[in-house]
Design a protein around this motif. Structure first.
Motif, PDB file in Angstrom:
ATOM      1  N   PHE A  34      -5.246 -10.995   3.120  1.00 46.73           N
ATOM      2  CA  PHE A  34      -4.024 -11.078   2.326  1.00 46.73           C
ATOM      3  C   PHE A  34      -2.773 -11.397   3.147  1.00 46.73           C
ATOM      4  CE2 PHE A  34      -6.880  -8.729  -0.437  1.00 46.73           C
ATOM      5  CZ  PHE A  34      -6.680  -9.395  -1.641  1.00 46.73           C
ATOM      6  N   VAL A  69      -1.510  -2.994   0.274  1.00 45.38           N
ATOM      7  CA  VAL A  69      -1.851  -4.418   0.282  1.00 45.38           C
ATOM      8  C   VAL A  69      -1.020  -5.156  -0.767  1.00 45.38           C
ATOM      9  CG1 VAL A  69      -3.681  -6.107  -0.203  1.00 45.38           C
ATOM     10  CG2 VAL A  69      -4.160  -4.129   1.244  1.00 45.38           C
ATOM     11  N   LYS A  73       1.356  -8.056   0.865  1.00 43.86           N
ATOM     12  CA  LYS A  73       0.590  -9.295   1.006  1.00 43.86           C
ATOM     13  C   LYS A  73       1.508 -10.508   1.011  1.00 43.86           C
ATOM     14  CE  LYS A  73      -0.432  -9.647  -3.907  1.00 43.86           C
ATOM     15  NZ  LYS A  73      -1.462  -9.648  -4.916  1.00 43.86           N
ATOM     16  N   ASP A  76      -2.649 -14.831  -1.373  1.00 40.57           N
ATOM     17  CA  ASP A  76      -3.669 -14.432  -2.352  1.00 40.57           C
ATOM     18  C   ASP A  76      -4.816 -15.417  -2.242  1.00 40.57           C
ATOM     19  OD1 ASP A  76      -3.016 -12.131  -3.916  1.00 40.57           O
ATOM     20  OD2 ASP A  76      -1.378 -13.274  -4.817  1.00 40.57           O
TER      21      ASP A  76
END
Length: 88
Positions: A34, A69, A73, A76
């Motif tokens: 991520f 996360v 992140k 994706d």
């Protein structure tokens, strides 16, 4: 060997048979997948919790990892194949 499956995001990693090294490796893989920088990943730490007997221990839940996360992140993955390619 069968792996226990989490039935709730509130389950602790130790309840799933993951020790601290397993949890660290899971976190590193998720960071790679991520796009979470290593310096940011260092902020993911277990919580100190009080047990029913009054002792204190460290706790890492699936939700804590998921939320970390989700909040940090930068990428994706589009597919499982792309995710696996990032950790090879």
């Amino acid at each position: 060997m069968t792996c226990p499956q989490a039935s709730s995001l509130e389950e602790e990693t130790v309840e799933l048979g993951l020790d601290s090294l397993d949890t660290l490796m899971l976190s590193v893989y998720l960071a790679d997948i991520f796009g979470i920088p290593e310096e940011k990943l260092k902020e993911l730490r277990p919580l100190e919790v009080e047990n029913p007997d009054g002792t204190r221990s460290r706790s890492m839940t699936i939700k804590r990892i998921f939320d970390f996360v989700d909040q940090n992140k930068t990428a994706d993955p589009i597919s499982i194949e792309e995710a696996i390619a990032k950790i090879k």
